[in-house]
Design an enzyme around this catalytic site. Structure first.
Site, short mmCIF file in Angstrom:
data_model
loop_
_atom_site.label_atom_id
_atom_site.label_comp_id
_atom_site.label_asym_id
_atom_site.label_seq_id
_atom_site.Cartn_x
_atom_site.Cartn_y
_atom_site.Cartn_z
N HIS A 50 0.09 -10.55 6.18
CA HIS A 50 1.10 -10.74 7.24
C HIS A 50 2.07 -9.56 7.31
CE1 HIS A 50 3.42 -13.25 4.01
NE2 HIS A 50 3.80 -12.00 3.96
N HIS A 62 10.83 -14.47 4.11
CA HIS A 62 11.24 -13.32 3.30
C HIS A 62 12.76 -13.17 3.33
CE1 HIS A 62 7.03 -12.66 4.45
NE2 HIS A 62 6.91 -11.87 3.41
N HIS A 101 0.18 -5.62 -3.28
CA HIS A 101 1.24 -4.71 -2.87
C HIS A 101 2.51 -4.94 -3.68
CE1 HIS A 101 2.15 -8.22 -0.25
NE2 HIS A 101 3.31 -7.68 0.11
N GLU A 139 1.89 -13.19 -3.30
CA GLU A 139 1.70 -13.98 -2.07
C GLU A 139 0.29 -14.56 -1.97
OE1 GLU A 139 4.75 -11.68 1.03
OE2 GLU A 139 2.63 -11.20 1.08
#
Ligand code: DHB
Ligand code: FE
Length: 295
Positions: free
Chosen positions: A12, A59, A194, A241
């Site tokens: 995303h 977030h 990431h 995530e």
């Protein structure tokens, strides 16, 4: 009764949304990523759900760090697109399905998952970018209603991967017991590897990502056996995530077929992927988890 027809796992990354919003999908940097999406998008356009249950994380845009629910479901009629500091994305507002939200919350609480209820929620890139991956040109409205299911992946202690897979199994039961004949798709969002800040910023672990992409289909219990520390170590502090893909996978059950997948580095500082699974036998719940799993 409601039927789960497919599951989509997708990164995303906000810049994937920005590339679509600002007409950059044909640029050399972005073209390979979007070409990788094409077969999945075609298939999904031919198999439209009535509702998408989208597992994502906020977030710190709509939910600040004063209150951090481990698991939450949005109950609203409508979710506005969050302003993440650059103005709202120019995409349609997200239309909810309050009766399904209420049903899922009740069933999950009965199943011992104590879900936080979010009666007022703006949705950030964690939800709107996957909607754009599914439907690049929504026009005035998205093609389905949405029930947002939020997972805390931001602040320690995140739920374990094992708990996420079990939540998914309970979610699958809850969706399938909704007494209306609707078609439901389940999205698991985030990842792949990431890390956005700190000494390891820019970390990409292709070997781990490839393993995860394979096993999300064939051996999700082995992914559920990894500790949160292993996720952070292997996939990066934001790569954790990926535990949200396990919620989607648990909901689908084991009667599934991989329609398409794609893996691309880089999208921003991130390894990006998509994996699409059709549910071929909704009567096959996920195999029970082995008792040797770490919790
Ligand atoms: C970025 C943000 C995310 O939430 C994510 O999952 C991946 C990348 C980013 O800001 O680049
Ligand atoms: Fe994210």
């Amino acid at each position: 009764m409601a039927e789960i027809i497919w599951g989509l796992a997708t990164s995303h990354v906000p810049s994937i949304g920005a590339a679509m919003d600002y007409g950059k999908t044909e640029d050399a940097y972005w073209k390979p990523l979007f070409e990788g999406y094409a077969p999945a998008r075609e298939w999904m356009a031919e198999h439209r759900p009535d509702v998408a249950v989208i597992i994502y994380n906020d977030h710190a845009n709509a939910i600040d760090l004063d209150v951090v629910p481990t698991f939450a479901i949005g109950t609203g009629e409508r979710f506005e697109v969050a302003d993440e500091g650059w103005g709202r994305r120019q995409v349609p507002p997200v239309i909810g399905h309050p009766p399904l939200s209420e049903h899922l919350i009740t069933r999950l609480v009965d199943d011992e998952f104590d879900i936080t209820m979010l009666h007022d929620l703006d949705v950030d890139h964690g939800l709107t970018v996957p909607l754009s991956v599914y439907c690049p040109q929504p026009g005035a409205s998205w093609p389905c209603r949405v029930v947002p299911l939020l997972v805390n992946v931001i602040q320690y202690p995140q739920p374990t991967a094992a708990r996420c897979l079990k939540l998914g199994e309970a979610l699958g039961r809850a969706i399938r017991s909704f007494p209306r004949d609707i078609k439901v798709a389940v999205f698991g969002t985030g990842g792949m590897s990431h890390q956005l800040a700190g000494a390891r910023a820019g970390l990409i672990n292709t070997r781990f990502d490839r393993m995860f992409l394979e096993k999300i289909e064939t051996d999700p219990t082995s992914l559920a056996a990894l500790s949160r520390e292993q996720y952070v170590d292997q996939a990066g502090s934001e790569g954790i995530e990926l535990i949200m893909w396990l919620v989607m996978r648990g909901a689908l059950g084991d009667g599934l077929t991989r329609i398409h997948d794609t893996y691309h580095v880089p999208a921003s500082n991130t390894a990006a992927a998509l994996a699409l699974f059709a549910v071929t036998d909704s009567g096959t719940p996920s195999a029970p988890m082995r008792s040797t799993l770490r919790r």
